[in-house]
Design a protein around this motif. Structure first.
Motif, PDB file in Angstrom:
ATOM      1  N   LEU A 185      -5.682  -1.534  -5.821  1.00 44.41           N
ATOM      2  CA  LEU A 185      -5.074  -2.743  -6.454  1.00 44.41           C
ATOM      3  C   LEU A 185      -5.571  -2.985  -7.850  1.00 44.41           C
ATOM      4  N   GLU A 186      -6.010  -1.850  -8.524  1.00 41.91           N
ATOM      5  CA  GLU A 186      -6.408  -1.801  -9.743  1.00 41.91           C
ATOM      6  C   GLU A 186      -5.046  -2.113 -10.762  1.00 41.91           C
ATOM      7  N   VAL A 187      -5.216  -2.792 -11.704  1.00 40.68           N
ATOM      8  CA  VAL A 187      -3.909  -3.096 -12.578  1.00 40.68           C
ATOM      9  C   VAL A 187      -4.509  -2.165 -13.871  1.00 40.68           C
ATOM     10  N   ARG A 188      -3.556  -1.135 -13.810  1.00 40.43           N
ATOM     11  CA  ARG A 188      -3.821  -0.226 -15.016  1.00 40.43           C
ATOM     12  C   ARG A 188      -3.092  -0.686 -16.268  1.00 40.43           C
ATOM     13  N   ARG A 189      -3.939  -0.414 -17.260  1.00 46.75           N
ATOM     14  CA  ARG A 189      -3.278  -0.758 -18.770  1.00 46.75           C
ATOM     15  C   ARG A 189      -3.181   0.338 -19.586  1.00 46.75           C
ATOM     16  N   ALA A 207      -6.034   6.787   6.215  1.00 49.30           N
ATOM     17  CA  ALA A 207      -6.784   6.164   7.288  1.00 49.30           C
ATOM     18  C   ALA A 207      -7.904   5.230   6.618  1.00 49.30           C
ATOM     19  N   GLN A 208      -8.576   5.717   5.690  1.00 44.05           N
ATOM     20  CA  GLN A 208      -9.788   5.089   5.092  1.00 44.05           C
ATOM     21  C   GLN A 208      -9.175   4.075   4.175  1.00 44.05           C
ATOM     22  N   LEU A 209      -7.975   4.428   3.565  1.00 42.47           N
ATOM     23  CA  LEU A 209      -7.323   3.502   2.640  1.00 42.47           C
ATOM     24  C   LEU A 209      -6.809   2.143   3.552  1.00 42.47           C
ATOM     25  N   LEU A 210      -6.371   2.486   4.660  1.00 43.35           N
ATOM     26  CA  LEU A 210      -5.726   1.096   5.743  1.00 43.35           C
ATOM     27  C   LEU A 210      -7.047   0.514   6.070  1.00 43.35           C
ATOM     28  N   ILE A 211      -8.211   0.985   6.368  1.00 38.59           N
ATOM     29  CA  ILE A 211      -9.311   0.312   6.874  1.00 38.59           C
ATOM     30  C   ILE A 211      -9.808  -0.396   5.777  1.00 38.59           C
ATOM     31  N   ILE A 242       0.848  -1.112  -0.046  1.00 40.13           N
ATOM     32  CA  ILE A 242      -0.094   0.008   0.055  1.00 40.13           C
ATOM     33  C   ILE A 242       0.668   1.055   0.081  1.00 40.13           C
ATOM     34  N   GLY A 243       1.678   1.241   0.776  1.00 43.70           N
ATOM     35  CA  GLY A 243       2.887   2.481   1.123  1.00 43.70           C
ATOM     36  C   GLY A 243       3.731   2.748  -0.338  1.00 43.70           C
ATOM     37  N   LEU A 244       3.826   1.462  -0.945  1.00 48.79           N
ATOM     38  CA  LEU A 244       4.920   1.656  -2.097  1.00 48.79           C
ATOM     39  C   LEU A 244       3.852   2.421  -3.236  1.00 48.79           C
ATOM     40  N   GLY A 245       2.822   1.972  -3.324  1.00 52.34           N
ATOM     41  CA  GLY A 245       1.804   2.200  -4.369  1.00 52.34           C
ATOM     42  C   GLY A 245       1.563   3.787  -4.354  1.00 52.34           C
ATOM     43  N   VAL A 246       1.475   4.420  -2.985  1.00 53.39           N
ATOM     44  CA  VAL A 246       1.378   5.843  -2.976  1.00 53.39           C
ATOM     45  C   VAL A 246       2.633   6.805  -3.284  1.00 53.39           C
ATOM     46  N   ARG A 247       3.805   5.980  -2.881  1.00 54.54           N
ATOM     47  CA  ARG A 247       4.926   6.417  -2.609  1.00 54.54           C
ATOM     48  C   ARG A 247       5.538   6.751  -4.237  1.00 54.54           C
ATOM     49  N   LEU A 248       5.022   5.760  -5.310  1.00 57.79           N
ATOM     50  CA  LEU A 248       5.248   5.997  -6.588  1.00 57.79           C
ATOM     51  C   LEU A 248       4.733   7.220  -7.240  1.00 57.79           C
ATOM     52  N   PHE A 249       3.591   8.035  -6.692  1.00 59.84           N
ATOM     53  CA  PHE A 249       3.100   9.193  -7.184  1.00 59.84           C
ATOM     54  C   PHE A 249       4.330  10.255  -6.856  1.00 59.84           C
ATOM     55  N   ILE A 250       4.894  10.163  -5.727  1.00 60.71           N
ATOM     56  CA  ILE A 250       5.933  11.131  -5.377  1.00 60.71           C
ATOM     57  C   ILE A 250       7.033  11.075  -6.495  1.00 60.71           C
ATOM     58  N   LEU A 272      -3.658  10.703  -7.704  1.00 63.61           N
ATOM     59  CA  LEU A 272      -3.546   9.925  -6.373  1.00 63.61           C
ATOM     60  C   LEU A 272      -4.729   9.852  -5.957  1.00 63.61           C
ATOM     61  N   ASP A 273      -5.761  10.461  -5.958  1.00 62.96           N
ATOM     62  CA  ASP A 273      -6.988  10.297  -5.145  1.00 62.96           C
ATOM     63  C   ASP A 273      -7.662   9.205  -5.885  1.00 62.96           C
ATOM     64  N   GLN A 274      -7.594   9.028  -7.427  1.00 61.94           N
ATOM     65  CA  GLN A 274      -8.097   7.601  -8.060  1.00 61.94           C
ATOM     66  C   GLN A 274      -7.347   6.328  -7.686  1.00 61.94           C
ATOM     67  N   PHE A 275      -6.214   6.704  -7.274  1.00 55.61           N
ATOM     68  CA  PHE A 275      -5.389   5.582  -6.760  1.00 55.61           C
ATOM     69  C   PHE A 275      -5.774   5.086  -5.336  1.00 55.61           C
ATOM     70  N   MET A 276      -5.981   6.016  -4.516  1.00 58.17           N
ATOM     71  CA  MET A 276      -6.354   5.698  -3.021  1.00 58.17           C
ATOM     72  C   MET A 276      -7.901   5.013  -2.984  1.00 58.17           C
ATOM     73  N   ALA A 277      -8.744   5.545  -4.090  1.00 54.49           N
ATOM     74  CA  ALA A 277      -9.926   4.867  -4.106  1.00 54.49           C
ATOM     75  C   ALA A 277     -10.037   3.422  -4.606  1.00 54.49           C
ATOM     76  N   SER A 278      -9.091   3.145  -5.498  1.00 51.85           N
ATOM     77  CA  SER A 278      -8.887   1.859  -5.907  1.00 51.85           C
ATOM     78  C   SER A 278      -7.513   1.309  -6.204  1.00 51.85           C
TER      79      SER A 278
END
Length: 256
Positions: free
Chosen positions: A252-256, A147-151, A86-94, A244-250
């Motif tokens: 584990l979505e595999v983007r093509r 927090a919402q993403l972790l829950i 989860i953290g790595l996915g968010v970190r990739l945006f930075i 970033l908001d789209q990622f945190m909403a889904s």
């Protein structure tokens, strides 16, 4: 005595739940933008991890298995890996924003100015965009979204279960490809300006070979790059925050 025994048993259960949640939260916060930066002291990070744990633990939709040595070892691995994903996915945006800043700086001959201003050596454009993006994300409620993403992560990453390696590999490749795509998209105005500048420089050099066009054009590309950054930075950060908001909403979505 019966009431005291029940209270102690309940306390042990809550401590066990809190510890299991702490494993996932700690791995995520360590990579989270703003909260997991190298400039943030370790004690502050520990306080943030505990604060997130106190918020998330009561809302976890499932109970961990009973406390045993085998379950402790299993959950230590699965929860740490889940939090790291989860953290790595968010970190990739930075990292995408830093890459966009490096592309923009190389395109406008500003890659060496203030290259060591940050803990990580970045061009000035990448440093400015990164600081602005982190500030914007925190102002937009990054802590609440995290927090919402972790829950919600306990739904698609159940406690105590490993993801399939093939699924993790496909997800990782798609996220890295999307990060580079986003980086190039954000840096597109600077790349276009660089192409037009070099094209004009070549035409002028062909028409006037005696003129040292490189010395004449260097101040122009520098001023143009700074002015374009002034105009494009708000749009770049807006596009980045939306992604970033789209990622945190889904996540584990595999983007093509």
């Amino acid at each position: 005595m019966i009431a005291a025994t029940e209270a102690i048993s309940l306390l042990q259960t809550q401590l066990w739940v809190g510890f299991v949640v702490l494993l996932r939260v700690g791995a995520t916060v360590a990579l989270l933008p703003g909260f997991g930066e190298q400039s943030v002291p370790a004690r502050i990070k520990l306080v943030l991890v505990v604060a997130f744990t106190l918020i998330i633990a009561p809302a976890v939709p499932q109970e961990p298995p009973a406390f045993t040595i085998e379950n402790l070892m299993l959950l230590s691995m699965t929860e740490t890996l889940s939090g790291g994903i989860i953290g790595l996915g968010v970190r990739l945006f930075i990292l995408a924003l830093q890459t966009a800043g490096a592309i923009a700086a190389q395109s406008t001959s500003l890659s060496q100015i203030m290259g060591g201003a940050a803990i990580e050596p970045l061009p000035a454009m990448g440093h400015v965009l990164t600081i602005g993006a982190v500030a914007l994300a925190v102002m937009a409620g990054l802590h609440v979204k995290a927090a919402q993403l972790l829950i919600h992560s306990y739904v698609f990453l159940p406690m105590g279960l490993f993801l399939s390696p093939n699924d993790v590999a496909d997800w990782g490749l798609s996220q890295i490809a999307y990060a580079f795509e986003l980086a190039f998209l954000l840096a597109t105005p600077f790349v276009i300006m660089s192409v037009l500048y070099n094209l004009a420089l070549g035409v002028i050099n062909k028409a006037m070979p005696q003129l040292m066009v490189a010395f004449v054009g260097a101040p122009l590309i520098t001023l143009g790059g700074l002015f374009l950054l002034f105009l494009a930075a708000p749009i770049m950060l807006s596009v980045w925050l939306s992604a970033l908001d789209q990622f945190m909403a889904s996540p584990l979505e595999v983007r093509r």
